[in-house]
Motif scaffolding. Structure first.
Motif, PDB file in Angstrom:
ATOM      1  N   THR A   2     -45.231  -1.130  -9.774  1.00  5.53           N
ATOM      2  CA  THR A   2     -44.158  -0.854 -10.588  1.00  5.53           C
ATOM      3  C   THR A   2     -43.271   0.449  -9.370  1.00  5.53           C
ATOM      4  N   GLU A   6     -38.949   2.983 -13.318  1.00  3.43           N
ATOM      5  CA  GLU A   6     -39.498   1.778 -13.651  1.00  3.43           C
ATOM      6  C   GLU A   6     -40.901   2.073 -14.963  1.00  3.43           C
ATOM      7  N   ASP A   7     -41.848   3.279 -14.039  1.00  7.06           N
ATOM      8  CA  ASP A   7     -42.031   3.480 -14.921  1.00  7.06           C
ATOM      9  C   ASP A   7     -42.681   4.478 -15.838  1.00  7.06           C
ATOM     10  N   ARG A   9     -39.274   5.288 -17.157  1.00  9.28           N
ATOM     11  CA  ARG A   9     -38.267   4.490 -18.079  1.00  9.28           C
ATOM     12  C   ARG A   9     -39.751   3.986 -19.210  1.00  9.28           C
TER      13      ARG A   9
END
Length: 165
Positions: A2, A6-7, A9
């Motif tokens: 990812t 994204e990580d 979040r």
């Protein structure tokens, strides 16, 4: 694998102030990236070390430092003095900060009732304030010259803020 955004979040998910702080940093455009010394990766999560971020942001512009201080505070870092940290922000940063504060309060979870075209009631879906553009109303027309009315200059800082869908 990812992405770093994204990580980060995923790390903040479920805690509204943390979500708001992370989103503020991501949308600022240059704070969340692979290899940033304030980002700590642990598997599919990436947390933000606010102490390291605040220290690293010292040579940045005043506006960037203010945005970082506000985001760090939302992430549980030191409290900020908004009277100091909102002055001097550019319009885009102000919109991001307002959206972040609104998100941190949970307003993105608000819903209401809508009346459909057939006059039936239905729940309104929540709309994230971070996705709503913010704009200032146009300046008020100059008041009449009657005695006791404030001048245009003395009321200019009281313009209301509106949110548009």
């Amino acid at each position: 694998m990812t992405s770093i955004t994204e990580d980060v979040r995923a790390w903040a998910r479920g805690i509204w102030p943390s979500e708001a702080g992370v989103e503020l940093l991501i949308r600022s455009g240059h704070v969340v990236y692979d290899g940033a010394p304030w980002i700590i990766r642990r598997g599919d999560l990436a947390s933000i070390d606010t102490a390291v971020l605040l220290e690293a942001s010292q040579p940045w512009s005043g506006s960037e430092q203010k945005l970082v201080r506000i985001a760090a505070s939302l992430l549980g870092g030191p409290a900020v003095d908004l009277s100091q940290d909102i002055s001097g922000l550019d319009r885009e940063s102000v919109a991001l900060v307002l959206a972040a504060i609104a998100h941190a309060t949970g307003s993105h979870e608000d819903s209401g009732i809508e009346i459909g075209p057939d006059e039936t009631l239905a729940p309104a879906l929540p709309v994230s304030l971070a996705r709503r553009p913010l704009t200032w109303l146009p300046p008020r027309p100059a008041p009449s010259s009657r005695v006791g009315l404030p001048s245009q200059d003395s009321t200019a800082h009281h313009l209301p803020l509106v949110m548009l869908r």
